[in-house]
Design a protein around this motif. Structure first.
Motif, PDB file in Angstrom:
ATOM      1  N   LYS A   1       8.726   5.984  -5.068  1.00  0.00           N
ATOM      2  CA  LYS A   1       9.086   6.622  -3.800  1.00  0.00           C
ATOM      3  C   LYS A   1       8.516   5.844  -2.628  1.00  0.00           C
ATOM      4  O   LYS A   1       7.405   5.352  -2.693  1.00  0.00           O
ATOM      5  N   ASN A   2       9.327   5.728  -1.577  1.00  0.00           N
ATOM      6  CA  ASN A   2       8.908   5.071  -0.331  1.00  0.00           C
ATOM      7  C   ASN A   2       8.681   3.571  -0.487  1.00  0.00           C
ATOM      8  O   ASN A   2       7.746   3.011   0.061  1.00  0.00           O
TER       9      ASN A   2
ATOM     10  N   GLU B   1       4.008   6.886  -6.159  1.00  0.00           N
ATOM     11  CA  GLU B   1       4.475   7.094  -4.788  1.00  0.00           C
ATOM     12  C   GLU B   1       3.692   6.235  -3.812  1.00  0.00           C
ATOM     13  O   GLU B   1       2.480   6.103  -3.926  1.00  0.00           O
ATOM     14  N   ASN B   2       4.458   5.623  -2.877  1.00  0.00           N
ATOM     15  CA  ASN B   2       3.796   4.906  -1.793  1.00  0.00           C
ATOM     16  C   ASN B   2       3.659   5.863  -0.620  1.00  0.00           C
ATOM     17  O   ASN B   2       4.618   6.521  -0.221  1.00  0.00           O
ATOM     18  N   ILE B   3       2.471   5.955  -0.099  1.00  0.00           N
ATOM     19  CA  ILE B   3       2.262   6.867   1.023  1.00  0.00           C
ATOM     20  C   ILE B   3       2.007   6.022   2.264  1.00  0.00           C
ATOM     21  O   ILE B   3       1.134   5.147   2.257  1.00  0.00           O
TER      22      ILE B   3
ATOM     23  N   LYS C   1       1.959   5.400   6.666  1.00  0.00           N
ATOM     24  CA  LYS C   1       1.611   5.981   7.958  1.00  0.00           C
ATOM     25  C   LYS C   1       2.324   5.105   8.980  1.00  0.00           C
ATOM     26  O   LYS C   1       2.162   3.877   8.984  1.00  0.00           O
TER      27      LYS C   1
ATOM     28  N   THR D   1      -1.463   4.083   1.341  1.00  0.00           N
ATOM     29  CA  THR D   1      -2.082   4.524   0.079  1.00  0.00           C
ATOM     30  C   THR D   1      -1.024   4.516  -1.023  1.00  0.00           C
ATOM     31  O   THR D   1       0.155   4.693  -0.752  1.00  0.00           O
TER      32      THR D   1
ATOM     33  N   LYS E   1      -0.146   6.402  -4.638  1.00  0.00           N
ATOM     34  CA  LYS E   1      -0.508   7.456  -5.585  1.00  0.00           C
ATOM     35  C   LYS E   1      -0.268   6.895  -6.986  1.00  0.00           C
ATOM     36  O   LYS E   1       0.823   6.408  -7.285  1.00  0.00           O
TER      37      LYS E   1
ATOM     38  N   ASN F   1      -5.420   8.588  -5.960  1.00  0.00           N
ATOM     39  CA  ASN F   1      -4.922   7.780  -4.841  1.00  0.00           C
ATOM     40  C   ASN F   1      -5.850   6.626  -4.571  1.00  0.00           C
ATOM     41  O   ASN F   1      -7.057   6.734  -4.741  1.00  0.00           O
TER      42      ASN F   1
END
Lengths: 589, 1158
Positions: free
Chosen positions: B311-312, B399-401, B403, B409, B411, B436
């Motif tokens: 994701k992302n 998952e890529n988090i 900003k 970050t 996950k 994370n």
């Protein structure tokens, strides 16, 4: 009362304890100051009943006792002296009813005529029984051509296995032009379960020697070899003595019996290679080479030992010669069938009651040999098959038991007459296992020369092993067949050419047993360990715990007085529990 | 022939003719032949392994099984004589099946490898064993040549290959695998940086055009082989430069682009053109290429990165591995974060990690399984770790988090290992446990796929047909042809396999090149020969370690590398390469698993012919340790098929009988007595067993070189180590002699050589061999550097000789009988020039010099009895034995104790040869008054030597008196017709030539200037000559008590073109198989000193001189056979001193032979 006592002291007797019996008799006679002559003799053929002793006197006809022990000597001798012979151990007698009388009467003893009767170490004994009369007749009355014709007329065929007419063989050797010729006696008897030659050599060595001298004279040889396996020390000892005595008496040496005929005879001890029973390998071995068969032709009659014309016959063949010369070819040919004349010696072994050596006229059915002469099956288990001809032979089933003893009839079954080994099997025998046993033997004994024999038999054995371990495939049977056929067709000598026979005949007559191993992973005879299963029969088990205690791998569990259970995962199928259970509560299948 | 036939023959003079039926055809032929002979005569080939022409039929292999009407089973064709009326079938289904089964059985117990496991493991089947052996020998260009037979990019592959070969290397069982990849790199680097680089010969131009799409390793390889083969090749590459993944995927620190550029340049020498920045589907269309070119190869690779399903993944800071590496190499600006996560466990992931590290980032590699399951090479993972890269195993991003659209970050989920999947590796299973970690960049190096969108466009369809693709977008072409099935289009490499290795891509390219060549000749579908291949085991782990216990542990040489701390700050190549010494030592560790005889093995040939299945009969195999104990004969019982040819030839023909069978049945094997080493037996090391072995169970060893199975050049000439002059095949691998065999095209010596001829010649290649001049400085020997190696830098050396020559008042030249005719004439010429007296110290004057010698080896065949006196050459002894086996008498007069003596029909040995001869002569002279008990007399009476008796003796080993006696004896017995008379032989290769050219037996003298050419001086000669003022020796080896002032290398029979005259007057020839310049250098030296003019510095000149000289009649007065007796009686004083002369080479070889005895 002048007693004559003879004790059977051949290898079979000695193994059963006749040495001790002999000493015990000696001591008994001495102690009781009994006027008796004590003599050694060899094997009369009833090996199953050894130790054997024969008692006779000037007045009373002989009685042969079996299963003799030192303790029974007193009883036997005393009762004989009293004229009330001890019946229990009597196995053979003309005057009383003895256990083996009937079986024995079925035999016709030509080769074994002196065995178990005379003292093999005594030339006088042999001479007293028409010894060397045939030689005298041959040398003085008959021409070489006459002798060969006589042997031809007798119909005698080589008793080593292949059954080639002996007279013809002699003719070939005779016709080969050479200043030097050899005659060889093949005494390299190597079949497991066969001991005809050994018994004859131990029991009547002069008969073989006399046959050889006559043969040598007939073909024009002046030198001979007896190729005897070193594992037959007693036979060699008796032969050595016999040759020395015969030399002294002028039957061997220069100008024999005053004629121009000279003959030298040597013993060559073989180192126990089965393949050295094959004539070309045997000759290589005498020459000091590795015992490996050679391509034929040239046949030994053209180019044999040291490239000289050579005639090779086996022990039993030679043992017939003197009898034929004395009694005439017609009398000999009166025994037997159209193409197989005379008698044949067999070594009975396996699950037969009277294991030992017998001699029967050709033409007797296998059924009669086993049931009439051999006394039938040893236990209650029914007959399953009989392996004829040793490892080179084949296994004949019940349905073919009426086959008569003659070369051609036996060959038709896929087995061979061979040298006369006869192993009787009952239903407790696994036929795949039997095939494996014999193939393992030939495989080990292959000289290693021919590709098919060296590697082919090994691969067959590996397939059989896999089958008995439950890892067989149904296609393996075709592979076995193909291998077997090519091994037979593509081997130089008899060893390879016959090695697959036990497999082929069992495949032919007992195929369903192979299939049971392969498809059901089951050994119907309960022999092949890997396929066995032991199980406790709940209803019969009383919970005595004996099986559990004896199990070496602790595979059996259960509470006292309650039925036990075998853990099949742990069980190694050793069978200890099966044998230990007194309540037949363990079944094996 | 049966005895009765022989009689028939002698009566009628002809062999009777008989009629047989051979495969249904009526044939009339001579009786007394075997089925095998008759079949061969009628063009019917029957296979056999155990039959040998010199031996009696044995009949063990059963390959020659045939059927004869009326005979049970099969009969052996080799051992069955034809009889009148015989009906023979040599070929049928039944026979073929039986032969096939025999072969399958033999091979089921054949614990041996035809090809080395490293070669089998290599996707490109590069002959590793051969090139490793060549590196061990220092033949680096030759190694590259062998590599380039299959692999044209050793510079690159030697740096980047995962080395499938090393994974199967048997040396691993002993200690560690051979550093094969690095050795390849070493040879390639050597080749590149040497004065010249290997370029294959280009075949004639074919006028056919080939288009190759994709300039990666696969396309370049295909183009390379096609251009070498004469095709006109154009490579179309979409990128700015060729090289494909090697350029745009492999980082600089692993493969410097400078090296890659050079490699590609070398590949283009034979005409391959590369057009860059041309993209298929855009700039060119496939349909057009297909039309314009005769064939097209698509090697378009798998360049498209497979996106990560996380994701992302569109956030800034997310990269795809392939693109990242390519952009970096293209010099694009990449904004990489401080903390970088690499996803994946393959080589690309490692490359991304190490590149990121070098860009200054903190790098963590995240892999969902454990280190053990990583597809990357272990050494690469180690290198990354050393450079400070961190690892998260059993971890997977979910998952890529981000900003503000930038990665912050990741996950991550913890994984565990489950059941093995299709690849055999344990499958990662999610645990549901997450954590994370902050990263500002993520590089996903998961997988790649071919970029094939263009193929669906109409312009790229061929006659409306699309190239068929799999669901992975690859093009499934067959392994053997790479042919797409459409028009003239071929495809391979990653485009065919999906992302794989460069070596696999290269293999496809090579196979495609071969297939395209066949396609253009209309032979694409012709079945290519699949050579049978025996293997000890399919996998290294299944190989029995027992047989490897005998090898000493020698650790693998560790490749020197840049220090991790330094290297992670730059992009310099990490691996520094081997030094020559290290490379050779490392290569020397090779165990030589592949069979040296795999191109000549009869078993392999038949197994191929009969298409056998080696796995049909699985079961036990006999396993034996390989016997390396004999210095020249390698014995590998695992390869033996028990045909016993060696056993029989050794005992029946050669004499020693040192081999035999051990045990019975399946476990039987052939070995020396008690299975001991040959060195403990009476083995003569003649090597005949090697000649008769139909497989590789007995092979030659070379003391100086590692041998290999590669096909070598064979040069046929004569042996030059003694006067016998055997015909030999010299096996040469670029200037190096590997093996010498009796010539295949049989001469008088047939398959016979002696120890010297077969193995002893190796002294000429040993470490002591003189190959450049020496001068004496004080009492030590100094190599004259620069002289000869760099031609013409010998001034000082020339001056020294000239000065001494000028000063000299007396001048002497001594020439050895080991010299060629050319050398003799050369020295005669120089003697003339400098006014020197020329003679030889190799022999002494003898009465025989005046006798006409007219016996040849043909006389051996015509003689009825052969008498050998003393030590003659082994080969001649065997030839005499061969005649004896045909019914001739063999008589020995010798005091030598040899197993061979057992063959003699009669041996005379009565306290020395001289005495014995005297006594024999006495028997003839004084027949009447001779002692009745004299056993010699009795023996001769029994022997009745026929008039056709041939006497053979060694003139260098007998006293003059003995020789006189031999001639005298011959004059009593012989009628001197063919096959009757005397054949003197010599230890020297050119004793006859020396005399032919009038070189007299000389006396040692003190002189001012002496040239000793090839002479080995005995003690007395040396003591006199050493008092001379200036001595030049021309020789092959330094001797103890060396007396020379200058030593110049002497050529051997393997190093010059020339001739000699053998014992029997035959001219023998030498062909310079080593391509040596020694003789030219020698001539040049003489020229520079002023002793030869310009036209005389060529070998060719001397060859012509010899031909001219040989045509001239020898004016010497000669004794004919008619007046031989008178001549012999006329000699008043017969010298009694012994004729004992040996050459330096004889002596060295005798010493070498001692090494064959324990």
């Amino acid at each position: 009362m002048n007693l004559q006592i003879k004790v059977g002291m051949a290898s079979c007797g000695l193994a059963a304890g006749s040495g001790e019996v002999y000493t015990a008799i000696e001591e008994y006679l001495k102690k009781n100051k009994i006027d008796a002559s004590l003599k050694k003799t060899a094997c009369i053929g009833m090996c199953f009943a050894e130790p054997l002793m024969e008692v006779s006197s000037d007045e009373a006809e002989a009685i042969t006792y079996g299963y003799v022990t030192s303790e029974k000597i007193e009883q036997i001798i005393e009762s004989f002296q009293k004229g009330e012979p001890y019946i229990e151990n009597a196995i053979l007698s003309k005057r009383i009813k003895a256990s083996e009388n009937e079986n024995y009467q079925q035999q016709t003893r030509i080769v074994l005529r002196n065995c178990g009767i005379i003292d093999p170490e005594s030339l006088d004994d042999y001479l007293a029984n028409d010894g060397y009369k045939a030689l005298e007749k041959a040398l003085k009355e008959l021409s070489r051509k006459n002798i060969i014709n006589e042997i031809k007329k007798s119909g005698l065929r080589g008793r080593g296995g292949a059954g080639f007419p002996t007279g013809l063989k002699w003719q070939f050797a005779h016709d080969s032009k050479s200043e030097k010729k050899y005659i060889i006696c093949n005494a390299d008897e190597g079949d497991p379960g066969a001991f005809m030659d050994r018994s004859v050599l131990e029991g009547d060595p002069h008969s073989v020697i006399e046959g050889m001298i006559i043969g040598a004279y007939a073909i024009g040889a002046d030198e001979g070899y007896i190729y005897c396996r070193a594992e037959y020390p007693l036979a060699i000892k008796h032969l050595q003595k016999a040759i020395a005595d015969a030399e002294k008496a002028g039957f061997i040496g220069k100008k024999i019996l005053g004629t121009d005929f000279n003959f030298k005879l040597h013993i060559k001890e073989g180192a126990g290679a089965f393949v050295c029973g094959e004539e070309t390998a045997l000759m290589s071995s005498i020459e000091g080479q590795r015992g490996m068969p050679n391509i034929r032709p040239p046949f030994p009659a053209q180019s044999g030992l040291w490239q000289k014309p050579t005639n090779i016959n086996n022990v039993e063949t030679f043992a017939n010669i003197a009898w034929i010369i004395i009694n005439g070819a017609e009398k000999y040919a009166a025994y037997g069938t159209e193409k197989s004349k005379g008698t044949k010696v067999f070594a009975l072994a396996g699950k037969i009651k009277n294991s030992g050596l017998i001699e029967v006229p050709m033409g007797m059915s296998l059924r009669d040999v086993i049931y009439k002469v051999g006394g039938g099956m040893k236990t209650e288990k029914p007959f399953k098959g009989v392996q004829l001809g040793g490892p080179s032979g084949g296994c004949v089933p019940e349905s073919l038991l009426d086959t008569v003893v003659d070369y051609d009839s036996i060959n038709k079954t896929g087995a061979i007459m061979g040298s006369g080994g006869m192993v009787v099997m009952d239903t407790s025998t696994c036929m795949v296992d039997v095939a494996k046993f014999f193939l393992n033997f030939t495989q080990n004994e292959s000289c290693g020369k021919c590709t098919f024999c060296r590697i082919g038999t090994k691969r067959m054995l590996e397939i059989l092993n896999r089958i008995t371990e439950g890892k067989g495939k149904i296609e393996d049977l075709d592979t076995l067949q193909e291998l077997a056929e090519n091994i037979i067709k593509g081997s130089l000598c008899g060893l390879g050419q016959t090695a697959p026979n036990p497999v082929l005949t069992t495949l032919k007559y007992f195929r369903e047993e192979y299939i049971a191993h392969i498809e059901e992973k089951r050994c119907p005879a309960g022999v092949c360990t890997a396929l066995l299963k032991y199980e406790i029969i709940e209803e019969k088990c009383i919970g005595c715990t004996v099986c559990a205690k004896k199990c070496p791998v602790n595979a059996i569990s259960g509470e006292v007085k309650k039925p036990h259970l075998i853990d099949q995962e742990i069980c190694t199928k050793c069978g200890v529990c099966y044998n230990a259970c007194k309540f037949e509560a363990i079944k094996k299948y | 022939m049966p005895a009765n036939l022989k009689q028939l023959k002698s009566i009628k003079g002809t062999v009777p003719m008989i009629n047989i039926k051979l495969n249904g055809k009526e044939i009339q032929t001579e009786a007394g032949k075997t089925i095998l002979q008759v079949s061969n005569e009628h063009g019917i080939e029957i296979p056999t392994l155990c039959h040998d022409k010199e031996l009696k039929p044995f009949g063990s292999c059963w390959l020659c099984a045939v059927k004869v009407e009326g005979r049970r089973g099969f009969v052996t064709a080799c051992g069955t004589d034809i009889l009148d009326g015989m009906e023979i079938t040599t070929d049928s289904q039944e026979i073929r099946k039986a032969r096939k089964m025999a072969l399958e059985l033999l091979l089921s117990d054949h614990y041996a490898d035809c090809e080395a496991p490293c070669k089998i493991a290599c996707p490109d089947k590069v002959d590793v064993q051969t090139y490793v052996s060549l590196i061990a020998n220092g033949q680096h260009h030759e190694a590259v040549k062998v590599i380039k037979e299959n692999l044209p990019m050793p510079l690159s592959i030697g740096r980047v290959c995962p080395a499938f070969c090393e994974a199967e290397c048997r040396r691993t069982i002993v200690d560690e695998p051979i550093a094969i990849r690095q050795l390849k790199r070493y040879a390639a680097d050597f080749d590149l940086f040497d004065d010249w680089s290997y370029i294959p010969e280009k075949a004639p131009i074919k006028n056919k055009k080939i288009a190759i799409v994709g300039g990666g390793p696969s396309g370049l390889t295909c183009g390379y082989y096609l251009s070498n083969n004469g095709y006109n090749v154009t490579v179309f590459e979409s990128a700015p430069k060729a090289g494909g993944w090697l350029r745009y995927g492999i980082p600089e620190y692993r493969l410097p682009k400078k090296i890659l550029n050079k490699e590609i340049k070398l590949m283009c020498v034979n005409g391959m053109k590369i057009k860059t920045n041309v993209e298929i589907g855009k700039d060119i269309s496939l349909s057009n290429l297909s039309k314009k070119y005769d064939a097209v190869y698509l090697g378009i690779g798998a360049q498209k990165a497979v996106p990560m399903r996380v994701k992302n993944s569109e956030l800034k800071g997310c990269f795809l591995g392939v693109d990242f590496l390519k952009d970096f190499i293209l010099g694009k600006k990449i904004k990489l974060g401080e903390k970088v996560a690499i996803i994946g466990g393959g080589n690309t992931a490692i490359d991304c990690a190490r590149t990121s590290k070098r860009m200054g980032s903190d790098v963590t590699l995240i892999y969902r399984r454990t280190r053990k399951e990583m597809p990357a090479e272990a050494y690469e993972v180690d290198a990354a770790e050393e450079e400070g890269i961190k690892f998260h195993f059993l971890t997977n991003p979910v998952e890529n988090i981000g900003k503000n659209g930038v990665l912050k970050t990741i996950k991550l989920e913890k994984m565990k290992l489950g059941e093995p999947d299709q690849s055999g590796r344990r499958r990662p299973v999610p645990t549901g446990e997450f954590f994370n970690e902050d990263f500002d960049s993520i590089i996903a190096a998961i997988s790649q796929s071919p970029d094939v969108d263009f193929l669906t466009e109409d312009a790229n369809k061929i006659d409306g047909k699309e190239i068929p693709l799999t669901r992975w977008s690859t093009c499934e072409t067959p392994d053997e042809t790479m042919y797409s099935g459409i028009a003239n289009i071929f495809a391979g490499g990653d485009f065919r396999r999906g992302p794989a290795t460069a070596i696999e891509a290269i293999a496809d390219g090579r196979i495609a090149a071969n297939a395209i060549d066949r396609f253009l000749q209309g032979k694409l579908n012709k079945k290519t020969l699949q050579l049978f291949n025996s293997r000890k085991e399919k996998k290294l782990k299944d190989v029995d370690p027992n047989e490897f216990k005998q090898y000493e542990k020698i650790p693998r040489f560790k490749m020197p590398e840049l220090d991790p701390e330094i290297r992670c700050t730059n992009h310099k190549e990490v691996e520094l390469g081997f030094e020559e010494e290290d490379a050779r030592a490392e290569a020397d560790r090779c165990l030589e698993c592949g069979c040296q005889d795999n191109t000549t093995c009869a078993l392999r040939k038949y197994a191929t012919d009969y298409e056998i299945d080696a796995d049909l009969f699985m079961g036990d195999k006999n396993k034996h340790p390989i016997d390396h104990t004999h210095p020249f004969i390698l014995r590998d019982a695992n390869r033996c098929i028990k045909c016993g040819r060696c056993v029989r030839i050794c005992s029946e023909v050669q004499g020693p009988g040192v081999l035999g069978y051990i045990f019975r049945g399946f476990v039987s094997y052939v070995a020396p007595e008690f299975g001991e080493s040959l060195t403990k037996t009476t083995c003569e090391s003649c090597g005949k067993c090697i000649e008769v072995c139909p497989v590789g169970a007995l092979v030659s060893k070379n003391q100086n070189y590692k041998l290999n199975p590669h096909v070598v050049e064979k040069i046929t000439q004569n042996c030059g180590l003694c006067g016998t002059g055997c015909k030999i095949d010299v096996n040469v691998q670029t200037d190096k002699v590997t093996v010498i065999q009796p010539a295949a095209e049989a001469d008088f010596n047939d398959r016979n050589l002696c120890f010297a001829g077969k193995f002893g010649w190796q002294i000429l290649e040993d470490k002591e061999r003189i190959i450049i001049p020496y001068k004496k400085v004080d009492s030590t020997w100094e190599k004259i550097d620069d002289c000869w190696e760099e031609f013409g830098k010998c001034m000082e050396f020339h001056n020294l000789i000239q000065d001494n020559l000028a000063k000299a008042k007396t001048r002497k030249i001594y020439v050895s009988a080991m010299c060629s005719n050319e050398e003799i004439l050369l020295m005669k010429d120089i003697a003339d020039t400098i006014g020197a007296d020329i003679s030889s110290l190799s022999y002494e004057e003898s009465f025989v010099d005046d006798i006409k010698l007219d016996k040849t080896y043909r006389d051996l065949e015509q003689a009825e009895a052969i008498v050998i006196i003393g030590k003659i050459s082994h080969t001649l002894k065997i030839l005499a034995r061969t005649q004896q086996r045909k019914g001739k008498k063999l008589i020995l007069i010798t005091d030598e104790e040899k197993e061979f003596n057992k063959f003699a029909d009669e041996q005379f040995n009565d306290s020395g040869i001289e005495n014995t001869l005297e006594k024999i002569i006495a028997c003839y002279y004084n027949d009447d008054d001779l002692d009745e008990d004299c056993d010699i007399h009795e023996k001769i009476d029994e022997l009745k030597p026929p008039a056709k008796t041939l006497f053979i003796y060694n003139s260098d080993d007998l006293t003059e008196k003995s020789i006189w006696n031999i001639w005298m004896l011959s004059s009593f017995i012989c009628d001197f017709s063919s096959g009757s008379g005397v054949l003197p032989t010599s230890n020297f290769s050119n004793m006859r030539g020396l005399r032919e050219f009038g070189i007299k037996a000389g006396k040692p003298e003190i002189s001012d200037f002496v040239i000793v050419y090839g002479e080995h001086l005995n003690e007395i000669q040396r003591k006199t000559i050493e008092q001379s003022k200036f001595i030049i020796s021309i020789k092959t080896h330094l001797e103890a008590n060396e007396i020379s002032d200058i030593i110049i290398p002497q050529t051997s029979y393997l190093e010059m073109e020339g001739t000699a005259i053998a014992n029997d007057g035959r001219i023998t020839t030498y062909k310079n198989p080593k391509n040596s310049h020694l003789f030219e250098n020698l001539l040049a030296t003489f020229k520079n000193i002023g002793l030869l003019n310009e036209k005389k510095v060529k070998n060719e000149f001397w060859k012509k001189q010899v031909i001219k000289a040989l045509k001239k009649e020898n004016k010497k007065k000669i004794v004919e056979k008619e007046n031989l007796i008178d001549y012999l009686n006329s000699i008043e004083k017969i010298k009694i001193e012994s004729h004992k002369h040996y050459s330096l080479q004889n002596n060295l070889i005798a010493k070498l032979k001692l090494a064959t005895k324990e």
